[in-house]
Design an enzyme around this catalytic site. Sequence first.
Site, short mmCIF file in Angstrom:
data_model
loop_
_atom_site.label_atom_id
_atom_site.label_comp_id
_atom_site.label_asym_id
_atom_site.label_seq_id
_atom_site.Cartn_x
_atom_site.Cartn_y
_atom_site.Cartn_z
N ASN A 10 -39.77 65.26 -31.58
CA ASN A 10 -40.79 64.50 -32.30
C ASN A 10 -42.17 64.99 -31.85
O ASN A 10 -42.59 64.72 -30.74
CB ASN A 10 -40.60 63.00 -31.96
CG ASN A 10 -41.70 62.12 -32.54
OD1 ASN A 10 -42.48 62.57 -33.39
ND2 ASN A 10 -41.73 60.88 -32.09
N TRP A 11 -42.83 65.71 -32.75
CA TRP A 11 -44.14 66.28 -32.39
C TRP A 11 -45.26 65.24 -32.44
O TRP A 11 -46.40 65.53 -32.05
CB TRP A 11 -44.49 67.44 -33.32
CG TRP A 11 -43.75 68.71 -33.03
CD1 TRP A 11 -42.88 68.93 -31.99
CD2 TRP A 11 -43.82 69.93 -33.76
NE1 TRP A 11 -42.41 70.22 -32.05
CE2 TRP A 11 -42.97 70.86 -33.12
CE3 TRP A 11 -44.51 70.35 -34.90
CZ2 TRP A 11 -42.80 72.17 -33.58
CZ3 TRP A 11 -44.34 71.64 -35.37
CH2 TRP A 11 -43.50 72.54 -34.72
N LYS A 12 -44.98 64.08 -32.99
CA LYS A 12 -46.02 63.03 -33.14
C LYS A 12 -47.24 63.63 -33.85
O LYS A 12 -47.08 64.55 -34.65
CB LYS A 12 -46.35 62.41 -31.78
CG LYS A 12 -45.08 61.97 -31.05
CD LYS A 12 -45.32 61.13 -29.82
CE LYS A 12 -43.98 60.74 -29.21
NZ LYS A 12 -44.11 59.87 -28.05
N HIS A 102 -40.54 53.83 -34.97
CA HIS A 102 -40.93 54.31 -33.64
C HIS A 102 -41.85 53.28 -32.98
O HIS A 102 -42.68 52.67 -33.66
CB HIS A 102 -41.63 55.67 -33.77
CG HIS A 102 -41.79 56.34 -32.44
ND1 HIS A 102 -42.77 55.97 -31.56
CD2 HIS A 102 -41.08 57.31 -31.83
CE1 HIS A 102 -42.66 56.70 -30.46
NE2 HIS A 102 -41.64 57.53 -30.60
N GLU A 104 -44.45 53.55 -31.32
CA GLU A 104 -45.88 53.79 -31.53
C GLU A 104 -46.34 53.24 -32.88
O GLU A 104 -47.49 52.85 -33.06
CB GLU A 104 -46.19 55.29 -31.41
CG GLU A 104 -46.13 55.74 -29.95
CD GLU A 104 -45.77 57.18 -29.74
OE1 GLU A 104 -45.79 57.98 -30.71
OE2 GLU A 104 -45.46 57.54 -28.59
N GLU A 151 -35.17 53.76 -27.35
CA GLU A 151 -36.32 54.30 -26.64
C GLU A 151 -37.06 53.17 -25.92
O GLU A 151 -37.89 52.48 -26.53
CB GLU A 151 -37.29 54.96 -27.62
CG GLU A 151 -36.71 56.13 -28.37
CD GLU A 151 -37.82 57.04 -28.88
OE1 GLU A 151 -37.92 58.18 -28.39
OE2 GLU A 151 -38.61 56.60 -29.71
N GLY A 157 -43.42 58.89 -22.87
CA GLY A 157 -44.60 59.62 -22.43
C GLY A 157 -45.02 59.34 -21.01
O GLY A 157 -46.13 59.69 -20.60
N SER A 188 -39.21 60.41 -22.29
CA SER A 188 -39.40 61.38 -21.21
C SER A 188 -38.19 62.30 -20.97
O SER A 188 -37.93 62.70 -19.84
CB SER A 188 -39.82 60.67 -19.92
OG SER A 188 -41.07 60.03 -20.10
N GLY A 209 -40.15 63.88 -27.08
CA GLY A 209 -41.47 64.01 -27.69
C GLY A 209 -42.22 65.14 -27.01
O GLY A 209 -42.17 66.30 -27.43
N GLY A 210 -42.91 64.81 -25.90
CA GLY A 210 -43.74 65.77 -25.18
C GLY A 210 -43.05 67.11 -24.92
O GLY A 210 -43.64 68.18 -25.12
#
Length: 228
Positions: A10-12, A102, A104, A151, A157, A188, A209-210
């Site tokens: 997931n590049w967000k 998600h 976020e 999640e 993150g 993470s 993600g990251g």
Amino acid sequence: MNVKKYIIGNWKSNKNLSDVRSWFTEFSSLYKSDNQISLDKLEIVICPPFIYLPEAEKLIKKFNLPISLGAQDVSPFPQGAYTGEVEAHQIADFAKFVLIGHSERRSNFGETDKLLFAKVDQADKNGLQVVYCVPDNQTKIPQSVTMVAYEPVWAIGTGKTESGENAVKVADSIRDNLKTAKIIYGGSVNSKNITDFLEGVGLDGVLPGGASLDAGSFWEMIVNASRI
Ligand code: PGA
């Protein structure tokens, strides 16, 4: 039976066009320089921002990469007068998967269960594979959902992860209500801890993600996952 494990990056809201091109070029050279690796048991997915789905699709074809595409969100409405929205039948031209709910989006945009259920409905009508994200095993999930991402908010993150064992416990309790759903873990995940979440049959994949932003570290996750 060949049960696949999913690695969904997931590049967000990261990267511009030139970053997207560099990522796929680097990924392609890593993939092509490693002919030992077998990807038969993995399904690899990247979720770029909407605006880069067409470019990502082009690059995947150009380099002949074993990557499917996902969108990070979807409109709760069908096509029509909904300024700014990207709806499911548009997404289906490029992507097979869609992330819905998600954390976020729940926290920054106030997305409610009702809204998220409407998104799932649109995704279902247009043949998108929903990845429904939940922060715990108490959150409502539409019955049609066949893939859930667990999640925990505190792990996203932060560099802190849920233990593989706990993640499996939560996955099992989600499966009490959704018997056949695939459950993946996010929060993470990186190349060092990915196998904690993929070993055994407890979880069906991961949602990094990251660690998906850099082609090298995404590739390293794939290499480690391919060895389990
Ligand atoms: P993270 O993000 O891997 O950077 O923690 C995961 C996610 O939010 O999907």
